[in-house]
Design an enzyme around this catalytic site. Structure first.
Site, mmCIF file in Angstrom:
data_model
loop_
_atom_site.group_PDB
_atom_site.id
_atom_site.type_symbol
_atom_site.label_atom_id
_atom_site.label_comp_id
_atom_site.label_asym_id
_atom_site.label_seq_id
_atom_site.Cartn_x
_atom_site.Cartn_y
_atom_site.Cartn_z
ATOM 1 N N HIS A 1 0.811 -1.212 0.000
ATOM 2 C CA HIS A 1 0.000 0.000 0.000
ATOM 3 C C HIS A 1 0.848 1.268 0.000
ATOM 4 C CE1 HIS A 1 -3.995 -1.868 0.429
ATOM 5 N NE2 HIS A 1 -3.314 -2.834 1.013
ATOM 6 N N HIS B 1 0.335 -15.361 7.999
ATOM 7 C CA HIS B 1 0.887 -14.206 7.302
ATOM 8 C C HIS B 1 2.300 -13.917 7.806
ATOM 9 C CE1 HIS B 1 -3.284 -13.516 6.130
ATOM 10 N NE2 HIS B 1 -2.852 -12.614 5.258
ATOM 11 N N ASP C 1 -7.641 -12.795 -2.987
ATOM 12 C CA ASP C 1 -7.939 -13.874 -3.930
ATOM 13 C C ASP C 1 -8.376 -15.116 -3.167
ATOM 14 O OD1 ASP C 1 -6.936 -13.033 -6.784
ATOM 15 O OD2 ASP C 1 -5.388 -12.341 -5.398
#
Length: 411
Positions: free
Chosen positions: A17, A104, A356
Site C-alpha cells: 500500500h 501471514h 484472492d
C-alpha cells in the site's frame, strides 16, 4: 535480499500500500527493442480484478519506464520501471495493530526487523511481484528473439482437482501390489503432448488458466465455493520452457534446477517445487526412468524420453524443461479465526480487505517471469565462459571425446 541474479540482476521495491512498486534491471544487453507495451501484456495478465475468481482490488498496473531505454531501445544501462498503487485501502488492516494474522508475515517480519508495514502484507504481498513480472517480460523478449525460447505456464490443479497427467500400472491397480515394478510412464502421453504444444493463447481462454475444459469448469466451481464460504483454496502451476540451449547451469551449488527452485520458491505463497517426473519419478525403477540418448535430425544428441525435465547433473541437456510449483491456500480469509494478539491474549480475528480465494490463476505470469529471469541469467553466465574460452588456442593434447571443437559463437 531484494535482488536476484548474477549478471542479469533484478531488484524489486515497494510494499502493498505504498505509492508505487517497481524494479531496477541491471545487465540487460544493449540494442533490444523494448517498450512499455511489451511489458504491459504480462502485467495485465497478473493484475487483480480479472474475473470473479480473483480479488476485486481495482489496479490497472500501468508500467512507466524511467531509464535504460531511448526511443524504444535498451542502452545497456540499468532499466528503471514503476507501477503506481492507485486503489490502496490501508484502513482495511487496522486489526493488524493487535493481531498477527494467521499464516501471514506480520509476526515474522516484526521478529526480524523490529518493525513492520502497518497495512497489507508489506514486502510479502503479491504486489511485490509486479517488478518481477516486468523484468521477466524484458528477459523473455530477449530470449525469444535471440534463441526462440518459449515459456508457457498453466494451472494444473486446484484443491483436489487435478489436470489428468499420470497413468498407473494396470497390474498395480488390479493387485494392489506395491512391489510390482511393471511401471508405466510417470506422465501420460496426453500430458507430454500438452507440454510440447501448449500456448498462452490456449491457456488464457479459461479464467482458471487450466487448458482442459472439463477440469477448468470443476476448478471454477471449487474456487467459487471457497469464495462463497469466505475461505480459500490452493493449487499448482506447471511451466514448460522450450528451446533452451544445452550447457546452462553452474555445478555444484547453482545447478540449473537449484536456481530454478530458488526463484520459484521466492514467489509469495509457494510451498513446493518439483522438476521433470518429480515425486512420481521416485515410484519408477531406474530401468524405466532413465532417459536413453539418441541422435536427432539436427545431428545433436537428444533423449528418447524426458523424465529428467531437461536437466541432468544440474546442466540443461537441450530438451524441454518442465516443472511444477505448489501454492498454498491464501492466508487472508474473512472467516473469524481463533488466534492470539501480539501480547498473547486469545481472541477472534476476522480479516477485512480484498483478497484472492485462489492465487494460482494470477500466479501463471509470475511463474513465467521468474523462469525467464533464471534462463536469462544462466545464458549470460554461460556465454561469458564460452567467449573467454574461445580466445584460447585450440586444445591438441586431449582426445576428441574430451573436448568440443573451438567456436567463437556463444550458445
Amino acid at each position: 535480499m531484494s535482488t536476484y541474479g548474477k549478471l542479469f540482476r533484478v531488484t524489486t521495491y515497494g510494499e502493498s500500500h505504498c505509492a508505487s512498486v517497481g524494479a531496477i534491471i541491471d545487465g540487460c544487453p544493449p540494442g533490444l527493442e523494448i517498450t512499455a507495451a511489451d511489458i504491459q501484456v504480462q502485467l495485465s495478465r497478473r493484475r487483480p480484478g480479472q474475473s470473479n475468481l480473483t480479488t476485486p482490488r481495482d489496479e490497472k498496473d500501468l508500467v512507466h519506464l524511467q531509464s535504460g531505454t531511448e526511443r524504444g531501445v535498451t542502452l545497456g544501462t540499468p532499466i528503471g520501471l514503476l507501477v503506481k498503487n492507485e486503489d490502496q485501502r490501508p484502513h482495511d488492516y487496522s486489526e493488524t495493530d493487535l493481531y498477527p494474522r494467521p499464516s501471514h508475515a506480520d509476526y515474522t517480519y516484526l521478529e526480524k526487523y523490529g518493525i513492520k508495514a502497518s497495512s497489507g502484507g508489506g514486502r510479502s504481498s503479491a504486489r511485490e511481484t509486479i517488478g518481477r513480472v516486468a523484468a521477466g517480460a524484458i528477459a523473455e523478449k530477449y530470449l525469444k528473439l535471440a534463441y526462440g525460447i518459449e515459456i508457457v505456464a498453466f494451472v494444473s490443479s486446484v484443491g483436489k482437482i487435478h489436470l489428468p497427467s499420470s497413468v498407473a500400472p494396470p497390474s498395480l491397480v488390479a493387485s494392489g501390489d506395491e512391489d510390482d515394478d511393471e511401471a508405466q510412464d510417470a506422465l501420460s502421453e496426453e500430458f507430454r503432448h500438452l507440454i510440447k504444444t501448449i500456448t498462452r493463447e490456449e491457456v488464457d481462454k479459461f479464467s482458471t488458466r487450466c487448458p482442459h475444459p472439463e477440469t477448468s469448469e470443476r476448478m471454477t466451481q471449487r474456487i467459487i465455493r471457497a469464495k462463497d464460504a469466505q475461505d480459500s483454496i490452493g493449487g499448482t502451476v506447471t511451466c514448460v520452457i522450450r528451446n533452451v540451449p544445452s550447457g546452462l547451469g553452474e555445478p555444484v551449488f547453482d545447478k540449473f534446477e537449484a536456481t530454478l527452485g530458488h526463484a520459484m520458491l521466492s514467489i509469495p505463497a509457494t510451498k513446493a517445487f518439483e522438476i521433470g517426473s518429480g515425486f512420481k519419478g521416485t515410484e519408477v525403477p531406474g530401468s524405466k526412468h532413465n532417459d536413453a540418448f539418441v541422435r536427432r535430425a539436427d545431428g545433436k544428441l537428444g533423449t528418447t524420453t524426458n523424465w529428467s525435465g531437461g536437466v541432468q547433473g544440474g546442466i540443461t541437456n537441450g530438451e524441454d524443461i518442465y516443472f511444477r510449483i505448489g501454492f498454498k491456500s491464501p492466508a487472508t480469509i474473512s472467516q473469524g479465526q481463533q488466534t492470539a494478539q501480539y501480547d498473547g491474549t486469545p481472541g477472534e480475528l476476522a480479516a477485512r480487505g480484498r483478497h484472492d480465494p485462489c492465487v494460482v490463476p494470477r500466479a501463471v505470469p509470475i511463474v513465467e517471469a521468474m523462469a525467464a529471469i533464471v534462463v536469462m541469467d544462466q545464458l549470460l553466465i554461460q556465454n561469458s565462459r564460452k567467449t573467454a574460452a574461445s580466445l584460447l588456442p585450440p586444445i591438441t593434447t586431449l582426445p576428441p571425446s574430451m573436448v568440443q571443437p573451438k567456436s567463437s559463437k556463444a550458445v
